[in-house]
Design a protein around this motif. Structure first.
Motif, PDB file in Angstrom:
ATOM      1  N   ASN A 233      23.353  -7.163 -32.882  1.00 22.76           N
ATOM      2  CA  ASN A 233      23.013  -7.536 -34.259  1.00 22.76           C
ATOM      3  C   ASN A 233      22.780  -9.046 -34.268  1.00 22.76           C
ATOM      4  O   ASN A 233      23.727  -9.830 -34.159  1.00 22.76           O
ATOM      5  N   THR A 235      21.443 -12.687 -35.758  1.00 18.73           N
ATOM      6  CA  THR A 235      21.146 -13.525 -36.919  1.00 18.73           C
ATOM      7  C   THR A 235      20.686 -14.892 -36.429  1.00 18.73           C
ATOM      8  O   THR A 235      21.280 -15.455 -35.497  1.00 18.73           O
ATOM      9  N   GLU A 248      10.400 -15.747 -37.702  1.00 21.36           N
ATOM     10  CA  GLU A 248       9.978 -14.440 -38.215  1.00 21.36           C
ATOM     11  C   GLU A 248       8.719 -13.960 -37.505  1.00 21.36           C
ATOM     12  O   GLU A 248       8.603 -12.769 -37.164  1.00 21.36           O
ATOM     13  N   GLU A 257      13.522  -6.725 -34.617  1.00 25.29           N
ATOM     14  CA  GLU A 257      14.100  -6.901 -35.944  1.00 25.29           C
ATOM     15  C   GLU A 257      15.393  -7.693 -35.842  1.00 25.29           C
ATOM     16  O   GLU A 257      16.274  -7.366 -35.052  1.00 25.29           O
ATOM     17  N   LYS A 259      17.809 -10.820 -38.449  1.00 28.49           N
ATOM     18  CA  LYS A 259      17.905 -11.533 -39.719  1.00 28.49           C
ATOM     19  C   LYS A 259      17.635 -13.015 -39.481  1.00 28.49           C
ATOM     20  O   LYS A 259      18.226 -13.627 -38.583  1.00 28.49           O
ATOM     21  N   ILE A 261      17.575 -16.684 -41.571  1.00 30.13           N
ATOM     22  CA  ILE A 261      18.075 -17.269 -42.811  1.00 30.13           C
ATOM     23  C   ILE A 261      17.790 -18.769 -42.841  1.00 30.13           C
ATOM     24  O   ILE A 261      17.967 -19.464 -41.840  1.00 30.13           O
TER      25      ILE A 261
END
Length: 347
Positions: A233, A235, A248, A257, A259, A261
């Motif tokens: 996962n 980030t 991105e 994929e 995240k 921020i």
């Protein structure tokens, strides 16, 4: 106290007496308070500046984005002031974007310090306007203007993007970058050394949990871990809207994929991690700024699970080892070259 470029701008506040204006990437947001009676909005590509401007309630509209379009505003601008960025190509991109937002015969200005390269700005302004001239100079700064006789029909930030193919250990990756973003058009040597410490794909596939890439830039670090181990996962965060956009796009290019921020340091990071990997910045504009990484080390420890690892690369001369050693349960130097060191802390 206002920065020298802002003081120079304030000397010419009569410019803002009529019409609607935008100030782009100001070096200090106090300029909005100084221009409280003017119809001025702020356009920000750094979320720390954007957050300060919003929270101080200067009574002006503020926007945060990698690029800005006419649909974001009620009307086109009579004038725009751009604070001189570090990279010339970044300024070219900003000027093209702003030339799209200005009305016919509107003013486009650039303010900045002599040591930042303001003297070369007239040639760049000639690409988007006419009647280029120096309005004022003081405090080792200059204010240069041009007239945009015919506004540009549109602006596409992707025209300024560059896609590079890199081999990261055994992985092939495509990386998107923009001017003004760390890692633009290059695979930074420090990042290469950092990722070389994670070349064992068997060990990478055994990693579990949440991984965080701080100051992600083009997104190459976080994308590499996600590409090698899809179960992670991941980030990523950066203070720059341009960097967030690049990360991105890098994820999309590699069909991944994760995240991404926009965050000033780790202020907007609200979870704990099992792995933190970073090539953190030590510049703020033209100046060295060690506090960014020192705060990162402290916050990384606070937002780590027990037993988690911080792995980071830095120039050898930077004073970070003692901060890691005093913060983490275990500390080690994984590799040292004549220019870089890769450090590890275990909570």
């Amino acid at each position: 106290m206002l920065s020298p470029p802002s003081q120079l701008l304030l000397r010419n506040e009569a410019l803002f007496a009529t019409g609607k204006w935008a100030i782009v990437n100001p070096s200090d947001t106090a300029i909005f308070d100084a221009l409280s009676d003017a119809d001025v909005c702020g356009l920000h590509q750094q979320c720390d500046s954007y957050n300060r401007a919003k929270s101080n309630s200067y009574g002006h509209e503020h926007m945060f984005a990698a690029a800005f379009s006419k649909s974001d505003f009620d009307a086109v601008f009579d004038g725009v002031v751009v604070y001189l960025p570090k990279a010339k190509q970044h300024l070219d991109m900003l000027l093209a974007n702003m030339a799209h937002l200005i009305k016919a015969d509107g003013l486009l200005l650039v303010v900045g310090e002599n040591k930042g390269g303001i003297k070369s700005v007239p040639k760049q302004l000639e690409k988007v306007g006419i009647n280029v001239n120096k309005i004022d100079s003081a405090k080792h700064c200059g204010l240069i203007a041009c007239t945009v006789s015919e506004p540009a029909e549109g602006f596409d930030i992707n025209q300024y993007g560059v896609v590079r193919n890199y081999h990261v250990n055994a992985q092939h990756m495509r990386v998107f970058s923009l001017p003004g973003v760390f890692g633009h058009k290059q695979f930074d040597q420090g990042t290469q050394l950092l990722l070389a410490q994670f070349s064992d794909e068997r060990e990478l596939r055994q990693m579990r949990g949440k991984l965080y890439d701080f100051a992600c830039g083009t997104g190459i670090i976080g994308a590499y871990f996600k590409l090698t181990n899809p179960k992670l996962n991941v980030t990523m965060s950066d203070i720059s809207a341009l960097a967030v956009y690049c990360a991105e796009q890098t994820l999309k290019l590699n069909e991944l994929e994760a995240k991404v921020i926009a965050s000033d340091g780790m202020q907007d990071i609200h979870q704990h991690f099992d792995h933190i990997v970073s090539n953190p910045p030590f510049h703020q504009g033209l100046k060295n700024e060690y506090g960014i990484t020192q705060n990162f080390i402290k916050n990384a420890h606070a937002k780590s699970n027990k037993g988690s690892r911080l792995t980071m690369v830095a120039n050898r001369f930077l004073p970070y080892p003692e901060h890691i050693q005093s913060t983490y349960h275990k500390y080690s130097t994984l590799i040292k070259t004549n220019k870089f060191c890769v450090y590890e802390g275990i909570k």
